[in-house]
Design an enzyme around this catalytic site. Structure first.
Site, PDB file in Angstrom:
ATOM      1  N   GLU A 172      -3.860  -6.130  -5.148  1.00  0.00           N
ATOM      2  CA  GLU A 172      -2.525  -6.581  -5.529  1.00  0.00           C
ATOM      3  C   GLU A 172      -2.601  -7.148  -6.941  1.00  0.00           C
ATOM      4  OE1 GLU A 172      -0.682  -9.104  -2.596  1.00  0.00           O
ATOM      5  OE2 GLU A 172      -1.080  -7.645  -1.024  1.00  0.00           O
ATOM      6  N   ASN A 200     -14.464  -5.639   1.920  1.00  0.00           N
ATOM      7  CA  ASN A 200     -13.691  -6.883   1.822  1.00  0.00           C
ATOM      8  C   ASN A 200     -14.496  -8.094   2.291  1.00  0.00           C
ATOM      9  OD1 ASN A 200     -11.481  -5.795   0.671  1.00  0.00           O
ATOM     10  ND2 ASN A 200     -10.088  -6.081   2.379  1.00  0.00           N
ATOM     11  N   VAL A 243       0.824  -1.206   0.000  1.00  0.00           N
ATOM     12  CA  VAL A 243       0.000   0.000   0.000  1.00  0.00           C
ATOM     13  C   VAL A 243       0.865   1.265   0.000  1.00  0.00           C
ATOM     14  CG1 VAL A 243      -1.635   1.336   1.411  1.00  0.00           C
ATOM     15  CG2 VAL A 243      -2.011  -1.098   1.021  1.00  0.00           C
ATOM     16  N   LYS A 281     -14.295  -0.114   4.731  1.00  0.00           N
ATOM     17  CA  LYS A 281     -13.235  -0.996   4.206  1.00  0.00           C
ATOM     18  C   LYS A 281     -13.500  -2.462   4.585  1.00  0.00           C
ATOM     19  CE  LYS A 281      -9.468  -2.668   2.685  1.00  0.00           C
ATOM     20  NZ  LYS A 281      -9.207  -2.844   1.274  1.00  0.00           N
ATOM     21  N   CYS A 322      -5.324  -9.719   2.978  1.00  0.00           N
ATOM     22  CA  CYS A 322      -6.470  -8.877   3.351  1.00  0.00           C
ATOM     23  C   CYS A 322      -7.722  -9.662   3.748  1.00  0.00           C
ATOM     24  CB  CYS A 322      -6.787  -7.918   2.212  1.00  0.00           C
ATOM     25  SG  CYS A 322      -5.475  -6.695   1.992  1.00  0.00           S
TER      26      CYS A 322
HETATM   27  P1  NAD Z   1       3.080  -4.671   4.070  1.00  0.00           P
HETATM   28  O1  NAD Z   1       3.379  -5.627   5.145  1.00  0.00           O
HETATM   29  O2  NAD Z   1       3.318  -5.026   2.644  1.00  0.00           O
HETATM   30  O3  NAD Z   1       3.843  -3.293   4.333  1.00  0.00           O
HETATM   31  C1  NAD Z   1       3.949  -2.687   5.566  1.00  0.00           C
HETATM   32  C2  NAD Z   1       5.294  -1.988   5.643  1.00  0.00           C
HETATM   33  O4  NAD Z   1       5.378  -1.268   6.858  1.00  0.00           O
HETATM   34  C3  NAD Z   1       6.483  -2.954   5.632  1.00  0.00           C
HETATM   35  O5  NAD Z   1       7.397  -2.574   4.628  1.00  0.00           O
HETATM   36  C4  NAD Z   1       7.092  -2.787   7.029  1.00  0.00           C
HETATM   37  O6  NAD Z   1       8.504  -2.947   7.038  1.00  0.00           O
HETATM   38  C5  NAD Z   1       6.698  -1.370   7.353  1.00  0.00           C
HETATM   39  N1  NAD Z   1       6.705  -1.031   8.782  1.00  0.00           N
HETATM   40  C6  NAD Z   1       6.339  -1.783   9.841  1.00  0.00           C
HETATM   41  N2  NAD Z   1       6.498  -1.070  10.982  1.00  0.00           N
HETATM   42  C7  NAD Z   1       6.973   0.135  10.630  1.00  0.00           C
HETATM   43  C8  NAD Z   1       7.343   1.306  11.341  1.00  0.00           C
HETATM   44  N3  NAD Z   1       7.247   1.345  12.674  1.00  0.00           N
HETATM   45  N4  NAD Z   1       7.804   2.355  10.656  1.00  0.00           N
HETATM   46  C9  NAD Z   1       7.907   2.316   9.310  1.00  0.00           C
HETATM   47  N5  NAD Z   1       7.584   1.239   8.567  1.00  0.00           N
HETATM   48  C10 NAD Z   1       7.119   0.164   9.224  1.00  0.00           C
HETATM   49  O7  NAD Z   1       1.545  -4.272   4.277  1.00  0.00           O
HETATM   50  P2  NAD Z   1       0.523  -3.794   3.154  1.00  0.00           P
HETATM   51  O8  NAD Z   1       0.053  -4.966   2.382  1.00  0.00           O
HETATM   52  O9  NAD Z   1       1.069  -2.618   2.457  1.00  0.00           O
HETATM   53  O10 NAD Z   1      -0.695  -3.358   4.083  1.00  0.00           O
HETATM   54  C11 NAD Z   1      -0.650  -2.210   4.905  1.00  0.00           C
HETATM   55  C12 NAD Z   1      -2.049  -1.945   5.407  1.00  0.00           C
HETATM   56  O11 NAD Z   1      -2.924  -1.681   4.303  1.00  0.00           O
HETATM   57  C13 NAD Z   1      -2.674  -3.117   6.140  1.00  0.00           C
HETATM   58  O12 NAD Z   1      -3.528  -2.631   7.144  1.00  0.00           O
HETATM   59  C14 NAD Z   1      -3.501  -3.799   5.056  1.00  0.00           C
HETATM   60  O13 NAD Z   1      -4.585  -4.515   5.588  1.00  0.00           O
HETATM   61  C15 NAD Z   1      -3.996  -2.613   4.268  1.00  0.00           C
HETATM   62  N6  NAD Z   1      -4.305  -2.902   2.856  1.00  0.00           N
HETATM   63  C16 NAD Z   1      -3.535  -3.755   2.138  1.00  0.00           C
HETATM   64  C17 NAD Z   1      -3.847  -3.997   0.802  1.00  0.00           C
HETATM   65  C18 NAD Z   1      -3.025  -4.967  -0.027  1.00  0.00           C
HETATM   66  O14 NAD Z   1      -3.491  -5.332  -1.106  1.00  0.00           O
HETATM   67  N7  NAD Z   1      -1.847  -5.392   0.389  1.00  0.00           N
HETATM   68  C19 NAD Z   1      -4.937  -3.364   0.198  1.00  0.00           C
HETATM   69  C20 NAD Z   1      -5.696  -2.480   0.966  1.00  0.00           C
HETATM   70  C21 NAD Z   1      -5.367  -2.260   2.295  1.00  0.00           C
END
Ligand code: NAD
Length: 445
Positions: free
Chosen positions: A162, A218, A13, A214, A270
């Protein structure tokens, strides 16, 4: 106008959103705690596979609009708009683990105090998927640490898919913004204006409703999938064909064609966690949501239902058998293997003493992190075949749709296919002399 934007967390994201905000002229500072990731990103190397992302990433770095750091302070000092794109993984009980969101909010407040910018106006926008009331909790952190602050906490859930993340971020069907502040709402509209030029809406609502929207979206999609999976088992019993039924139903515009494909259950980062988090929240508030509870139960059973076809075919004797496995990612066009049904298949096969040789166009590295040398990784789909006792298909990548059937037949020990995604035409596969097991349709034995 161009803004200085901080993006905390550069996963699917954060990285995609940050890059797309830079691509519309903003100055973006992306922060992540994983040094290795930040190092790669600075060189324009994406740590995740998303079509079109790396090209956009490189261009915006080269043109000086996108930078990466491990220092949260850089973003807090330079940016008045800060997006939280942090993980919210499930706790054991299914509730969302909010520690990352809360820590970062608290660290932002501390930095503002330390740097004597406590009274600056900041908009802290939560893009992570979080349970209802999280915005209130984040606001409390700021109020506790900086009384009379000018921090506006906004909810802006993300709906990107994704595999289509860049496309979805650049052309979202809708943007949901949760805020009671007219000023914050106006700024969000301005920020997103370049992405919704075709007229898609920026929907402003209260913060709690945005948070629930949200989960509702989902969980509804997950329920659609579980409905079809449930129905597919019934179809097998009564001798009906789920694929015909899917088309018969889906052409009704009230139902729609999408998310009606039966398979081996939804996975990914998700749906499974969001369904569980909404279930947990509904129980916590004394108002259990029973439909999604059933959707979850059906999903837990679906991969097992498929694996049992394999186990039963070999009379529960998989010891020493070898299985070719096509597909590891939880869906096509991604390298994401979080909660991938393919892993449940691998676990059962290994538990029962079978060997697995697997291929996936993008998800092999992530799979290696989990299984190491417990399974064999092939360089191509055909390399999985020699000496295999059966082929199992777990992900509907396009390249698996028109395989070299003759090769499958001659190179494997038995011409047996377990197709968890209903990729092939029954009549054709029958003509070719395969034994074929799929979902919600007749098997060819
Ligand atoms: P992800 O795990 O791919 O990315 C999260 C990132 O945050 C990682 O790179 C991690 O190293 C970093 N991180 C963790 N702690 C941190 C900190 N203290 N400071 C800075 N960086 C830090 O997660 P994602 O898939 O991008 O999802 C993030 C959020 O968005 C979640 O709540 C998820 O449910 C939501 N979301 C995800 C998607 C998807 O398709 N992946 C779609 C919509 C919503």
């Amino acid at each position: 106008m161009a803004y200085n934007i901080g993006v905390i967390g550069t996963g699917y994201v954060g990285l995609v959103s940050g890059t797309c905000f830079a691509a519309t002229g903003n100055q973006v500072t992306c922060v992540d705690i994983v040094e290795e990731k930040v190092k790669k990103l600075r060189q324009g190397i994406s740590p995740i596979f998303e079509p079109g992302l790396e090209r956009l990433l490189k261009r915006n770095i080269d043109e000086g609009r996108l930078k990466f750091t491990t220092e949260l302070k850089d973003a807090v000092l330079n940016c008045s708009i800060i997006f939280l794109c942090l993980p919210t993984p499930p706790n054991e009980d299914g509730s969302a683990d909010l520690q990352h969101v809360m820590h970062v909010a608290s660290d932002i407040a501390d930095i503002m105090n330390e740097e004597n910018i406590a009274q600056e106006t900041k908009i802290v926008i939560n893009k992570s998927t979080v349970p209802v009331g999280t915005g209130d909790k984040v606001e409390e952190i700021f109020t506790e640490k900086i009384p009379n602050n000018n921090v506006n906490v906004v909810s802006n859930p993300e709906f990107l898919r994704e595999g289509f993340a860049v496309e979805d971020a650049l052309k979202p069907e809708r943007i949901v913004v949760g805020t009671d502040s007219e000023e914050a709402g106006g700024l969000m509209k301005d920020l997103y204006a370049p992405f919704v030029r075709s007229g898609n809406p920026v929907i402003i609502m209260d913060r709690k409703s945005a948070e629930v929207t949200k989960y509702a979206a989902n969980s509804f999609l997950a329920t659609k999938i579980s409905f079809m999976n449930d129905l597919s088992r019934y179809c097998e019993e009564v001798g009906a064909d789920i694929e015909s039924i899917r088309i018969g139903m889906g052409t009704d515009s009230r139902i729609g064609k999408r998310f009606l494909f039966p398979g081996i259950g939804y996975g990914g980062s998700c749906f499974p966690k969001d369904v569980r988090a909404l279930m947990y929240s509904s129980e916590e508030f004394g108002m259990p949501l029973t439909i999604i509870k059933q959707a979850h139960t059906v999903n837990l059973e679906q991969a097992k239902f498929f694996i049992n076809k394999v186990v039963n075919r070999f009379e529960d004797n998989l010891e020493g058998k070898k299985f070719a496995l096509w597909g590891l990612a939880f869906k096509p066009n991604t390298d994401d293997t979080r909660e991938a049904p393919a892993f449940q298949i691998i676990d059962t096969l290994l538990e029962k003493g079978a060997a697995v040789i697997a291929y996936d166009p993008e998800a092999m590295e992530n799979t290696k992190l989990k299984y190491g040398d417990k399974i064999t990784f092939a360089k191509s789909q055909n390399e999985c075949l020699p000496g295999a006792d059966a082929l199992i298909i777990a992900t509907e990548w396009n390249i698996f749709r028109n395989p070299e059937f003759d090769k499958i037949k001659t190179e494997m020990n038995n011409p047996i296919i377990f197709d968890g995604r209903n990729l092939y035409n029954l009549e054709e596969i029958e003509k070719r002399g395969f034994e074929y097991y799929c979902i919600g349709r007749r098997s060819i034995k």
